[in-house]
Design an enzyme around this catalytic site. Structure first.
Site, short mmCIF file in Angstrom:
data_model
loop_
_atom_site.label_atom_id
_atom_site.label_comp_id
_atom_site.label_asym_id
_atom_site.label_seq_id
_atom_site.Cartn_x
_atom_site.Cartn_y
_atom_site.Cartn_z
CB THR B 125 -0.94 0.10 1.19
OG1 THR B 125 -1.71 -1.10 1.05
CG2 THR B 125 -1.70 1.23 1.20
N GLY B 130 -4.03 1.98 -2.89
CA GLY B 130 -4.96 1.31 -1.90
C GLY B 130 -5.57 0.23 -2.66
CB SER B 131 -9.10 -0.31 -3.61
OG SER B 131 -9.80 -0.43 -2.41
N GLY B 339 -25.44 -3.24 26.64
CA GLY B 339 -25.91 -2.00 26.72
C GLY B 339 -24.87 -0.92 27.39
CD GLU B 363 -4.14 -9.62 4.69
OE1 GLU B 363 -3.32 -9.70 5.89
OE2 GLU B 363 -4.26 -10.43 3.82
N GLY B 364 -7.49 -5.77 1.31
CA GLY B 364 -8.16 -5.58 0.29
C GLY B 364 -9.57 -5.39 0.90
#
Lengths: 261, 385
Positions: B125, B130-131, B339, B363-364
């Site tokens: 990365t 990134g992607s 709660g 990781e994707g």
């Protein structure tokens, strides 16, 4: 260096509940573990082996299910495991246990050092270690917090007291019982665990030992347990309150009145 | 539920569980609070042989595979995802060497990784990649017997803590996706430094840093595979490591479910334990359904990969998406079951919920995983005709 570690399988007392009517431990369904103090003995033995070479033999006297404790010890680095088990040994007190273990250890051949935890968390007597040394006629040092040096013929250890510690030198073979300050036991490794699953547990029964029947098991034990009870804790107390100085004055006055000081 | 694990696999579970319960649970809150790297726990994992699970025996490992790794990751994740990602990221950094390394590279690096003496990290990365991994800008320029690296990798897990880094860099920009290559870089190499430690929402025990390369010269023999194989190395590495993320999801979901059930059995409202209310039971039941389903898929995919299968990209992505989404849902519901107490840092579930979010991202992203699954479907159905 031939090292023997004597361990005991005990109920996990952190998970034991007490029957409020009979005041006895409810042992059913409670997991059995290696006596926590014995973990320090195993770890110390394995460290000594790693530093000086040799073998670590782990031994326990108990019912057949004590095998799991021995396998765990192997997973933590012990090389060989011995289970001293026979109906004839059932009900042994600390003296009789030491007598039987001593005979089993003699059968192992030369032993340089024996390690035990300082006491077991179920009986809490701290007697088997010293008694075992006595049976084997070798020196012992109890409550060891550090092994300073060790050679083929002698060791130097620190024995802990409430006020401090003593440095004790002893010839070998010898027996030491260890306290938890001595080390931080490792967790089992995968290799150790696989070795433990496969390793042979050597069974030691009555017929293999040079012992005399009158000294074995419940009948051979000098100790007689008459009654087990929880001590009554309902003592009347008096709480002193106020500023620290006032409390101290009241306390001293009280103690003087009762002629305690 | 019996998943018919071998004796060895059960032993791995037991060891990882013991580490998780005795060494991780008591410190996880503090590690999170102080954003402190779990160096001591990593050392224990090494002593317990856990780092060698997927490394062949000839290189000092245990000779297992994805399932063995997943079992260990799952147990550690029940206690803390920050710890388990620090553990698992070494596996991620290791895979390129395992899958594409020469025998010399394996001899040199795998034994120290198997023993835990060194941790590893994987650097793909970047700020603008990134992607879309095709956007990476870090370059590796051949210069005689060396490559010279320049560029910055971002958000690298174990950055600064690891000793061995596998890096993807561009060797020939003109070739596009076939112009990337993969390299091993050791910490301490001149020109290789670390940026600031990132402040994160969750997995705060883990170290996330930039890797900065400024005319960093490395020997040409540190290249993994041939020039141009970089993206293949990266994709194959991620394909094989994704079930590990799924296992993280299963672990944190199970950890949250355990806390929620135990709490619901004790917490009393309206004069009875809240677990006696069907509304709560149904929430817990849904949490259990999802967790068990994710576990079954994770183990199945791990076994499939370990069987020697080649076409596992789609299944690996399915396990990752499911594990991550289940983790997010189950931890969120665990907070709901507890709660107000669940929202407080005194209880572990708010941390689990913060931690779980990353599983859908790293990781994707889960969206990219769905692309992978979609592409897999198109390919499969085209072949059927």
């Amino acid at each position: 260096m031939n090292i023997v570690v004597c361990i005991k399988q005990v109920p996990d007392t952190t998970k034991v509940k007490i029957n409020p009517e009979t005041n006895t431990l409810i042992r059913e369904g409670v997991e059995s573990i290696i006596n926590p103090f014995d973990h320090y003995a195993i770890e110390e033995a394995v460290r000594l082996k790693e530093a000086h070479g040799g073998t670590v033999k782990v031994m326990t006297m108990g019912p057949p299910q004590a095998e799991t404790a021995l396998r765990e010890a192997v997973s933590l680095g012990a090389d060989e495991a011995y289970l001293v088990s026979d109906r004839a040994f059932a009900g042994s007190d600390t003296w009789s246990t030491a007598y039987t273990l001593a005979a089993a250890i003699r059968n192992l051949g030369d032993t340089d050092l024996i390690l035990c935890g300082k006491q077991a968390i179920d009986g809490d007597t701290a007697q088997v270690g010293p008694s075992l040394a006595d049976q084997l006629d070798i020196p012992f040092v109890a409550f060891v917090r550090k092994v300073r040096t060790i050679t083929d013929t002698e060791l130097v250890v620190e024995r802990v007291f409430e006020e401090g510690y003593e440095v004790v030198q002893s010839p070998l073979p010898a027996l030491i019982t260890v306290v938890k300050e001595i080390n931080e036991p490792r967790l089992p490794s995968l290799k150790g665990k696989m070795k433990a699953k496969k390793c042979e547990i050597v069974m030691v029964s009555r017929s293999e030992l040079e012992v005399e029947d009158p000294y074995l098991g419940l009948d051979g034990s000098p100790t007689r347990v008459v009654k087990i009870f929880s001590p009554d804790l309902k003592r009347a107390g008096e709480k002193l309150e106020g500023e620290p100085q006032d409390i101290a004055e009241k306390l001293v006055r009280n103690l003087r009145d009762q002629k305690l000081i | 539920m019996d998943y018919f694990l071998t004796e060895e696999q059960q032993a791995i579970q037991e060891i990882a569980r013991q580490i998780a319960e005795e060494k991780v649970v008591p410190v996880r809150e503090e590690l999170d609070e102080k954003e402190q790297f779990p160096a001591e726990i990593m050392e224990i994992c090494g002593q317990s042989d856990l780092f060698g699970l997927a490394i062949p025996e000839e290189y000092g490992g245990f000779g297992g595979g994805v399932l063995e790794t997943s079992l260990a990751v799952e147990e550690l994740s029940k206690a803390c995802l920050g710890v388990s990602v620090s553990f698992a990221a070494t596996g991620l950094g290791c895979y390129p060497i395992l899958l594409f390394g020469s025998d010399e590279q394996k001899q040199k690096y795998l034994p120290v990784l198997a023993s835990g003496e060194q941790l590893a990290a994987f650097g793909l990365t970047e700020a603008d990649a990134g992607s879309d991994a095709g956007g990476i800008r870090t370059t590796a320029t051949k210069d005689g017997d060396s490559y010279i690296l320049n560029g910055t990798k971002q958000w690298i897990t174990n950055g600064g803590e690891a000793g061995i880094y596998t890096i993807i860099a561009i060797t020939d920009r003109r070739k596009g996706p076939r112009g990337a290559s993969s390299f091993i870089v050791e910490k301490g190499t001149p020109g290789f430094s670390f940026g600031k430690k990132e402040k994160k929402m969750g997995i705060r025990a883990s170290a996330t840093r930039e890797l900065v390369f400024e005319d960093c010269r490395i020997p040409a023999e540190n290249r993994l595979g041939r020039e141009g194989m970089g993206f293949m190395v990266a994709m194959r590495t991620l394909d094989i490591s994704r079930p590990g993320i799924a296992a993280q999801g299963v672990g944190v979901a199970q950890g949250a479910l355990d806390v929620a059930v135990n709490y619901a059995r004790e917490r009393k409202q309206f004069g009875q334990t809240i677990i006696s209310f069907q509304a709560v039971q149904h929430m817990l039941a849904d949490m259990a359904i999802k967790t068990e389903a994710a576990r079954a898929v994770t183990y199945s995919v791990a076994r499939y990969i370990d069987s020697g299968a080649k076409d596992f990209s789609k299944m690996s992505a399915i396990s990752k998406v499911l594990g991550a989404d289940v983790a997010m849902q189950v931890t969120t519901d665990a907070v709901q079951v507890l709660g107000g107490y669940g929202y407080m840092r005194e209880y572990p579930v708010e941390k689990m919920m913060r931690d779980a979010k990353i599983l859908q991202i790293y990781e994707g992203t889960n969206q990219i995983q769905r692309n992978v699954i979609g592409a897999g479907l198109i390919k499969e159905y085209a072949q059927k005709k």
